[in-house]
Design a protein around this motif. Structure first.
Motif, short mmCIF file in Angstrom:
data_model
loop_
_atom_site.label_atom_id
_atom_site.label_comp_id
_atom_site.label_asym_id
_atom_site.label_seq_id
_atom_site.Cartn_x
_atom_site.Cartn_y
_atom_site.Cartn_z
N ALA A 114 43.98 31.91 39.09
CA ALA A 114 43.41 33.17 38.64
C ALA A 114 44.24 34.36 39.11
CB ALA A 114 41.97 33.29 39.14
N PHE A 115 44.52 34.41 40.40
CA PHE A 115 45.22 35.54 40.98
C PHE A 115 46.65 35.65 40.44
CE2 PHE A 115 48.08 37.23 44.24
CZ PHE A 115 47.47 38.43 44.57
N MET A 116 47.37 34.54 40.45
CA MET A 116 48.78 34.59 40.08
C MET A 116 48.97 34.76 38.58
SD MET A 116 50.23 31.67 42.69
CE MET A 116 49.86 31.78 44.45
N GLY A 117 48.15 34.07 37.78
CA GLY A 117 48.26 34.22 36.34
C GLY A 117 47.92 35.62 35.89
N TRP A 118 46.89 36.20 36.49
CA TRP A 118 46.50 37.57 36.14
C TRP A 118 47.57 38.56 36.57
CZ3 TRP A 118 42.62 39.57 33.26
CH2 TRP A 118 42.37 40.94 33.36
N HIS A 123 50.79 38.14 34.23
CA HIS A 123 50.76 38.26 32.78
C HIS A 123 49.77 39.27 32.19
CE1 HIS A 123 53.50 34.92 32.45
NE2 HIS A 123 52.66 34.09 33.04
N SER A 124 48.84 39.79 32.99
CA SER A 124 47.79 40.62 32.37
C SER A 124 48.25 42.01 31.99
CB SER A 124 46.58 40.72 33.30
OG SER A 124 46.88 41.53 34.43
N ASP A 125 49.14 42.60 32.79
CA ASP A 125 49.54 44.00 32.59
C ASP A 125 48.30 44.88 32.44
OD1 ASP A 125 51.30 46.14 32.33
OD2 ASP A 125 51.45 45.91 30.14
N ALA A 126 47.30 44.60 33.28
CA ALA A 126 45.99 45.23 33.14
C ALA A 126 46.03 46.73 33.45
CB ALA A 126 44.99 44.55 34.07
N VAL A 150 38.13 28.97 38.02
CA VAL A 150 39.20 29.91 37.68
C VAL A 150 38.60 31.15 37.01
CG1 VAL A 150 41.28 30.30 36.31
CG2 VAL A 150 40.95 28.11 37.48
N GLY A 151 37.81 30.94 35.97
CA GLY A 151 37.26 32.06 35.22
C GLY A 151 36.45 33.02 36.06
N SER A 152 35.67 32.50 37.01
CA SER A 152 34.84 33.38 37.84
C SER A 152 35.71 34.26 38.74
CB SER A 152 33.87 32.55 38.68
OG SER A 152 34.56 31.66 39.54
N MET A 153 36.84 33.74 39.17
CA MET A 153 37.75 34.56 39.96
C MET A 153 38.42 35.63 39.09
SD MET A 153 37.54 33.47 43.09
CE MET A 153 35.82 33.14 42.78
N VAL A 154 38.76 35.26 37.85
CA VAL A 154 39.38 36.23 36.94
C VAL A 154 38.42 37.38 36.66
CG1 VAL A 154 40.41 36.59 34.67
CG2 VAL A 154 40.87 34.47 35.91
N ILE A 155 37.14 37.07 36.46
CA ILE A 155 36.15 38.14 36.24
C ILE A 155 36.21 39.16 37.38
CG2 ILE A 155 33.67 38.66 36.27
CD1 ILE A 155 33.23 36.05 34.73
N GLN A 156 36.20 38.66 38.61
CA GLN A 156 36.14 39.56 39.76
C GLN A 156 37.44 40.34 39.95
OE1 GLN A 156 33.58 37.64 43.11
NE2 GLN A 156 34.22 35.94 41.79
N ILE A 157 38.57 39.70 39.66
CA ILE A 157 39.84 40.41 39.76
C ILE A 157 39.92 41.49 38.69
CG2 ILE A 157 42.35 40.15 39.52
CD1 ILE A 157 41.97 37.25 40.57
N ALA A 158 39.49 41.16 37.47
CA ALA A 158 39.54 42.13 36.37
C ALA A 158 38.64 43.33 36.66
CB ALA A 158 39.14 41.46 35.06
N LYS A 159 37.45 43.07 37.22
CA LYS A 159 36.56 44.18 37.56
C LYS A 159 37.19 45.05 38.66
CE LYS A 159 33.41 45.40 36.30
NZ LYS A 159 33.25 46.41 35.20
N GLN A 160 37.84 44.41 39.61
CA GLN A 160 38.50 45.16 40.67
C GLN A 160 39.59 46.07 40.09
OE1 GLN A 160 41.28 43.16 43.48
NE2 GLN A 160 39.76 43.71 45.01
N ASP A 161 40.21 45.63 39.00
CA ASP A 161 41.26 46.42 38.35
C ASP A 161 40.70 47.47 37.40
OD1 ASP A 161 43.24 45.11 39.67
OD2 ASP A 161 43.92 43.89 37.99
N GLY A 162 39.36 47.55 37.30
CA GLY A 162 38.74 48.61 36.52
C GLY A 162 38.57 48.31 35.05
N LEU A 163 38.52 47.03 34.66
CA LEU A 163 38.37 46.67 33.26
C LEU A 163 36.91 46.42 32.91
CD1 LEU A 163 41.43 45.96 33.94
CD2 LEU A 163 41.27 44.39 31.99
#
Length: 344
Positions: free
Chosen positions: A146-150, A153-156, A171-184
């Protein structure tokens, strides 16, 4: 000390679709091991404590002549996967009895490794606030994925919209939290109402059960999508492409919808150029050299503090591995699937 049973989970037969416990894999107790006297020949004797069961393992339950990014499991031999063990005896320099190791371990009670490198093992210490199982879950390969792929490749960008399929998974649950941390703004789907509840608890702005809700209706209302993190493939990938914004990024982490019944062809690949979509496929092993230090420094502390939440689906007993593999493929597990083989 007399020899003890060394239980093993063997790859017994190639499945046609979903793996069948007791047929695809069998639990075998015919092997014994003398823990005090078995020759190590300069190697390490490991007691296996915890094993990880992951979606990718289905791809290794195939005929050896079929090529893929990982080799097939050899028929008649133990399965191999991520795990944690404790060193009982060691003749290897720098490896002491009592140390814990993480890496690729055979699905058996005791393993002899010629050295750490041969099994991609590393000596690992844990934070006392985290159980060992977390180090093959949120603080291990799924969290790294989750962390490394985001990060790669995300360019969030703050304010963008991301959709994560299998959003309640490890994996998906970690991506949710990372994306929210990035303000998405985060849209996420899973296959049960219980999982939908969990996704909302960890911050998803929109969470839905794809089995009872039309994914296209949700994406039409909540999109367009700037990022799609794909764990499923098939119709969910098609839907995400239909409702993607121009220059959206699609991060291909997995396509479990095709693991057991064959891959589903993409319905409208022309959307890739029509919308200038960016497709990124990745394997976490190739990203570790670049992002491992940041993962340890930035991500793991948030697990320790409780800022990032995770769930585990723990099964006790090596003999249950076949059942857990099937549960992961069908999505009936309710968290990171781990099998506790033994206590220390």
């Amino acid at each position: 000390m007399s020899p003890v049973t060394n239980g093993r989970v063997l790859f017994n037969a190639i499945p046609e679709d979903y793996p069948v416990p007791g047929t695809t894999t069998v639990y075998d107790t015919s092997e014994t091991i003398d823990l005090e006297n078995v020759p190590l020949n300069g190697g390490i004797l490991i007691k296996v404590l915890i094993l990880s069961v992951d979606p990718y393992m289905r791809g290794r339950l195939r005929a050896a002549e079929i090529e893929s990014y990982l080799p097939a499991f050899p028929l008649g031999k133990p399965l191999v996967g991520g795990g944690i063990g404790v060193v009982l005896r060691s003749e290897a320099a720098g490896v002491e009895a009592g140390a814990h190791v993480r890496g690729l371990l055979a699905h058996q009670e005791y393993v002899i490794a010629p050295n750490l490198v041969a099994l991609n093992l590393e000596i690992i210490e844990r934070d006392p606030k985290l159980h060992w199982s977390v180090y093959i879950g949120a603080a291990g390969m799924p969290g790294e994925t989750a962390f490394m792929g985001w990060r790669e490749h995300s360019d969030a960008k703050k304010g963008e919209v991301a959709y994560i399929s299998t959003g309640a998974g490890p994996v998906g649950s970690m991506v949710i939290q990372i994306a929210k941390q990035d303000g998405l703004k985060v849209i996420a789907s899973a296959g049960s109402d219980e999982k939908v509840k969990f996704m909302k608890e960890i911050g998803a702005d929109v969470a839905f059960n794809y089995k009872t809700t039309d994914v296209r209706e949700v994406l039409a209302k909540e999109g367009p999508l700037d990022i799609f993190w794909d764990n499923v493939g098939g119709d969910q990938l098609d839907a995400a492409m239909e409702f993607a914004a121009k220059n959206a990024r699609i991060i291909e982490c997995g396509q479990i919808s095709g693991y057991n019944n064959g891959p589903q062809p993409m319905k409208n690949p022309g959307l890739i150029f029509a919308k200038c979509l960016h497709l990124h496929g990745f394997l976490v092993a190739y990203l570790r050299p670049k992002h491992a230090a940041a993962f340890r420094a930035e991500f793991v502390p948030r697990l320790v503090s409780g800022e990032f939440k995770f769930t585990e689906d723990v099964t006790k007993g090596l003999e249950k591995v076949g059942d857990v593999i099937l549960a992961v493929q069908k999505g009936t597990n309710t968290g990171k699937a781990v099998v506790v083989v033994a206590e220390e």
